[in-house]
Design a protein around this motif. Structure first.
Motif, PDB file in Angstrom:
ATOM      1  N   LEU A  65       0.823  -1.207   0.000  1.00 42.56           N
ATOM      2  CA  LEU A  65       0.000   0.000   0.000  1.00 42.56           C
ATOM      3  C   LEU A  65       0.860   1.261   0.000  1.00 42.56           C
ATOM      4  CD1 LEU A  65      -2.789   1.325   0.196  1.00 42.56           C
ATOM      5  CD2 LEU A  65      -2.667   1.071   2.674  1.00 42.56           C
ATOM      6  N   GLU A  66       1.881   1.299   0.893  1.00 49.23           N
ATOM      7  CA  GLU A  66       2.689   2.511   1.045  1.00 49.23           C
ATOM      8  C   GLU A  66       3.617   2.751  -0.155  1.00 49.23           C
ATOM      9  OE1 GLU A  66       2.382   4.680   3.347  1.00 49.23           O
ATOM     10  OE2 GLU A  66       1.302   3.684   4.953  1.00 49.23           O
ATOM     11  N   SER A  67       4.118   1.661  -0.750  1.00 51.94           N
ATOM     12  CA  SER A  67       5.110   1.818  -1.819  1.00 51.94           C
ATOM     13  C   SER A  67       4.539   1.618  -3.211  1.00 51.94           C
ATOM     14  CB  SER A  67       6.257   0.819  -1.612  1.00 51.94           C
ATOM     15  OG  SER A  67       5.853  -0.487  -1.954  1.00 51.94           O
ATOM     16  N   GLY A  68       3.231   1.266  -3.307  1.00 46.00           N
ATOM     17  CA  GLY A  68       2.683   0.955  -4.630  1.00 46.00           C
ATOM     18  C   GLY A  68       3.441  -0.184  -5.273  1.00 46.00           C
ATOM     19  N   ALA A  69       3.686  -1.246  -4.479  1.00 48.26           N
ATOM     20  CA  ALA A  69       4.455  -2.412  -4.939  1.00 48.26           C
ATOM     21  C   ALA A  69       5.857  -2.015  -5.384  1.00 48.26           C
ATOM     22  CB  ALA A  69       3.722  -3.143  -6.057  1.00 48.26           C
ATOM     23  N   GLY A  70       6.450  -1.101  -4.623  1.00 49.48           N
ATOM     24  CA  GLY A  70       7.837  -0.700  -4.901  1.00 49.48           C
ATOM     25  C   GLY A  70       7.997   0.333  -5.986  1.00 49.48           C
ATOM     26  N   GLN A  71       6.883   0.935  -6.465  1.00 47.37           N
ATOM     27  CA  GLN A  71       6.959   1.882  -7.581  1.00 47.37           C
ATOM     28  C   GLN A  71       6.826   3.346  -7.151  1.00 47.37           C
ATOM     29  OE1 GLN A  71       7.739   0.672 -10.678  1.00 47.37           O
ATOM     30  NE2 GLN A  71       7.909  -1.213  -9.476  1.00 47.37           N
ATOM     31  N   LEU A  93       9.125   7.459  -3.096  1.00 50.89           N
ATOM     32  CA  LEU A  93       9.907   7.174  -1.886  1.00 50.89           C
ATOM     33  C   LEU A  93      10.620   5.826  -1.996  1.00 50.89           C
ATOM     34  CD1 LEU A  93       7.651   8.344   1.090  1.00 50.89           C
ATOM     35  CD2 LEU A  93       9.905   9.224   0.474  1.00 50.89           C
ATOM     36  N   ALA A  94       9.928   4.825  -2.550  1.00 47.59           N
ATOM     37  CA  ALA A  94      10.534   3.497  -2.678  1.00 47.59           C
ATOM     38  C   ALA A  94      11.677   3.508  -3.687  1.00 47.59           C
ATOM     39  CB  ALA A  94       9.474   2.477  -3.082  1.00 47.59           C
ATOM     40  N   VAL A  95      11.471   4.183  -4.815  1.00 51.89           N
ATOM     41  CA  VAL A  95      12.471   4.195  -5.891  1.00 51.89           C
ATOM     42  C   VAL A  95      13.685   5.037  -5.507  1.00 51.89           C
ATOM     43  CG1 VAL A  95      12.922   4.917  -8.272  1.00 51.89           C
ATOM     44  CG2 VAL A  95      10.773   3.770  -7.698  1.00 51.89           C
ATOM     45  N   ASN A  96      13.457   6.230  -4.928  1.00 59.11           N
ATOM     46  CA  ASN A  96      14.559   7.165  -4.671  1.00 59.11           C
ATOM     47  C   ASN A  96      15.145   7.069  -3.269  1.00 59.11           C
ATOM     48  OD1 ASN A  96      14.256   8.187  -7.264  1.00 59.11           O
ATOM     49  ND2 ASN A  96      12.832   9.767  -6.618  1.00 59.11           N
ATOM     50  N   ALA A  97      14.388   6.523  -2.314  1.00 54.22           N
ATOM     51  CA  ALA A  97      14.875   6.490  -0.929  1.00 54.22           C
ATOM     52  C   ALA A  97      14.819   5.094  -0.324  1.00 54.22           C
ATOM     53  CB  ALA A  97      14.058   7.460  -0.069  1.00 54.22           C
ATOM     54  N   GLY A 142      19.739   2.372   2.599  1.00 57.29           N
ATOM     55  CA  GLY A 142      20.696   1.901   1.596  1.00 57.29           C
ATOM     56  C   GLY A 142      20.085   0.902   0.645  1.00 57.29           C
ATOM     57  N   ASN A 143      19.099   0.132   1.128  1.00 60.28           N
ATOM     58  CA  ASN A 143      18.399  -0.823   0.271  1.00 60.28           C
ATOM     59  C   ASN A 143      17.029  -1.105   0.887  1.00 60.28           C
ATOM     60  OD1 ASN A 143      18.714  -3.086   2.227  1.00 60.28           O
ATOM     61  ND2 ASN A 143      20.882  -2.870   1.684  1.00 60.28           N
ATOM     62  N   ALA A 144      16.184  -1.798   0.140  1.00 63.02           N
ATOM     63  CA  ALA A 144      14.812  -2.035   0.581  1.00 63.02           C
ATOM     64  C   ALA A 144      14.748  -2.931   1.811  1.00 63.02           C
ATOM     65  CB  ALA A 144      13.993  -2.648  -0.557  1.00 63.02           C
ATOM     66  N   ALA A 145      15.679  -3.890   1.929  1.00 66.38           N
ATOM     67  CA  ALA A 145      15.676  -4.790   3.088  1.00 66.38           C
ATOM     68  C   ALA A 145      15.848  -4.005   4.388  1.00 66.38           C
ATOM     69  CB  ALA A 145      16.782  -5.830   2.947  1.00 66.38           C
ATOM     70  N   GLU A 146      16.675  -2.935   4.361  1.00 66.67           N
ATOM     71  CA  GLU A 146      16.838  -2.082   5.540  1.00 66.67           C
ATOM     72  C   GLU A 146      15.499  -1.454   5.924  1.00 66.67           C
ATOM     73  OE1 GLU A 146      19.794   0.871   4.845  1.00 66.67           O
ATOM     74  OE2 GLU A 146      21.459  -0.553   4.777  1.00 66.67           O
ATOM     75  N   SER A 147      14.712  -1.086   4.916  1.00 63.86           N
ATOM     76  CA  SER A 147      13.410  -0.472   5.161  1.00 63.86           C
ATOM     77  C   SER A 147      12.479  -1.451   5.876  1.00 63.86           C
ATOM     78  CB  SER A 147      12.791  -0.020   3.833  1.00 63.86           C
ATOM     79  OG  SER A 147      11.498   0.509   4.025  1.00 63.86           O
ATOM     80  N   PHE A 148      12.478  -2.721   5.456  1.00 61.61           N
ATOM     81  CA  PHE A 148      11.630  -3.725   6.099  1.00 61.61           C
ATOM     82  C   PHE A 148      12.029  -3.907   7.562  1.00 61.61           C
ATOM     83  CE2 PHE A 148      10.221  -4.698   1.892  1.00 61.61           C
ATOM     84  CZ  PHE A 148       9.040  -5.419   2.012  1.00 61.61           C
ATOM     85  N   LYS A 149      13.332  -3.979   7.820  1.00 59.51           N
ATOM     86  CA  LYS A 149      13.787  -4.190   9.201  1.00 59.51           C
ATOM     87  C   LYS A 149      13.484  -2.976  10.070  1.00 59.51           C
ATOM     88  CE  LYS A 149      17.721  -5.697  11.973  1.00 59.51           C
ATOM     89  NZ  LYS A 149      19.124  -6.169  11.970  1.00 59.51           N
ATOM     90  N   ASP A 150      13.720  -1.784   9.528  1.00 56.76           N
ATOM     91  CA  ASP A 150      13.463  -0.568  10.319  1.00 56.76           C
ATOM     92  C   ASP A 150      11.977  -0.418  10.604  1.00 56.76           C
ATOM     93  OD1 ASP A 150      14.420   1.789  11.630  1.00 56.76           O
ATOM     94  OD2 ASP A 150      13.582   2.970   9.993  1.00 56.76           O
ATOM     95  N   HIS A 151      11.128  -0.868   9.687  1.00 55.45           N
ATOM     96  CA  HIS A 151       9.676  -0.845   9.917  1.00 55.45           C
ATOM     97  C   HIS A 151       9.316  -1.681  11.138  1.00 55.45           C
ATOM     98  CE1 HIS A 151       5.713  -2.907   9.197  1.00 55.45           C
ATOM     99  NE2 HIS A 151       5.313  -1.649   9.143  1.00 55.45           N
TER     100      HIS A 151
END
Length: 358
Positions: A57-63, A66-70, A102-111
């Motif tokens: 929902l938040e990333s529009g499936a990574g598109q 925020l997801a693409v640039n950050a 630095g990468n999307a996996a960091e975002s999942f863990k920080d969430h």
């Protein structure tokens, strides 16, 4: 026979409708990140279905931008305790500050770490299988401003059968869950026992006395944000600063905006101790500098190294994981020497006296 054909037709029709509901980009995103979502449930107790639905929902499936640039897949804003990279983006207000990873996996863990804050404690009273309860509680705790946030999460979970993901992670043990509920109940009772403070007037009050007029301004306090625990601060820091080893000692590289003061705070150590471990008294931290997490050693497994013109003694010390004082003693260097003007052979451990280069 006719009844069987009608049943078969109804089944095919329902499957066709479900297929129309599902988005190919969503399916690809789920396949890519479902293992990560399951791991978050195992490590932090956040339901995999909720993690995946929020990410979609938040990333529009990574598109999303925020997801693409950050690499920010959950729309998490900076908050006061965030010392990592940032990305400015127009959301509820213009130019809001969001966390950058630095990468999307960091975002999942920080969430997951973000949801372990006291603000969301009551979410963990709910079973991981109860995705609807989790969605409603997240909204009640203020995760999102959208009034339809919870129903949207539930619809995504049901449309894509994300409720089956929780089975891939070990269930939270009953004693741990009971302990969490008991601790939360104790906090509630403590809060209930404290009488609410009387509200102060927002307007200035003028007090008249025999002395000159005194104006007392009773401005409201700024909003309070629950701080992270020391462990959460350290986990968040280490997430953004991958570790390496030199001479057997763990170190990280400084990122933009890091200082010895905020790094020491986040690691829960004294700033002076951190500086002494890095021979950094009187120095400012620069992006890319090594930050050793424990004291450097007095010798190295290497016998010697060659310096290059313009290299400082401190740089050599950080590159080899050996203290400045030890290098000075091993090579009988003048304490006033800070930079090597020529190529020199520098010993990093004790050798026979006749072999030492002066």
């Amino acid at each position: 026979m006719k009844r069987e054909l009608l049943f078969l037709f109804a089944l095919v029709s329902s499957l066709a409708i479900m297929a129309q509901k599902q988005n190919a980009a969503y399916l690809a995103y789920i396949e890519q990140w479902k293992a990560t979502a399951i791991q978050q449930q195992s490590d932090y107790g956040v339901p995999a279905a909720i993690t995946m639905a929020q990410a979609l929902l938040e990333s529009g499936a990574g598109q999303s931008e925020l997801a693409v640039n950050a690499n920010n897949h959950f729309g998490i804003k900076c908050t006061n305790e965030w010392f990592g990279a940032v990305y400015y983006y127009d959301d509820d207000s213009k130019g809001e500050c969001f966390r950058q990873y630095g990468n999307a996996a960091e975002s999942f863990k920080d969430h997951s770490i973000f949801l372990r804050r006291p603000r969301y404690t009551t979410c963990f009273e709910i079973a991981v299988e109860d995705y609807e309860g989790w969605a409603n509680r997240l909204k009640a705790c203020g995760y999102a401003t959208d009034p339809g946030y919870a129903p949207k999460l539930v619809k995504i979970i049901e449309d894509y059968r994300l409720d089956t993901l929780y089975a891939g992670a070990p269930k939270t043990s009953a004693p741990a869950a009971a302990a969490a509920v008991a601790a939360n109940e104790a906090v509630k009772q403590q809060k209930d026992s404290v009488k609410p403070r009387p509200k102060r007037p927002l307007k200035a009050t003028v007090v008249r006395r025999s002395e000159p007029i005194m104006v007392i301004h009773n401005d409201p306090e700024p909003p309070y944000t629950e701080p992270l625990t020391a462990k959460e601060e350290r986990d968040s820091f280490m997430l953004m600063h991958p570790t390496s080893r030199c001479n057997g000692i763990l170190y990280v590289n400084a990122r933009e905006g890091d200082t010895y003061a905020n790094v020491a705070f986040r690691l829960n150590v004294r700033e002076r101790d951190l500086r002494e471990d890095n021979d950094a008294l009187g120095r400012e931290l620069q992006k890319g500098d090594r930050i050793y997490l424990s004291p450097k050693k007095k010798t190295s497994s290497k016998e010697f190294v060659w310096t290059h013109t313009g290299q400082s003694l401190w740089q050599l010390s950080q590159e080899e994981g050996v203290t400045v004082e030890s290098i000075q003693k091993l090579n009988e260097l003048d304490p006033r020497i800070r930079t090597f003007r020529t190529r020199q052979k520098i010993y990093l451990k004790k050798v026979k006296e006749e072999n030492v280069y002066h």
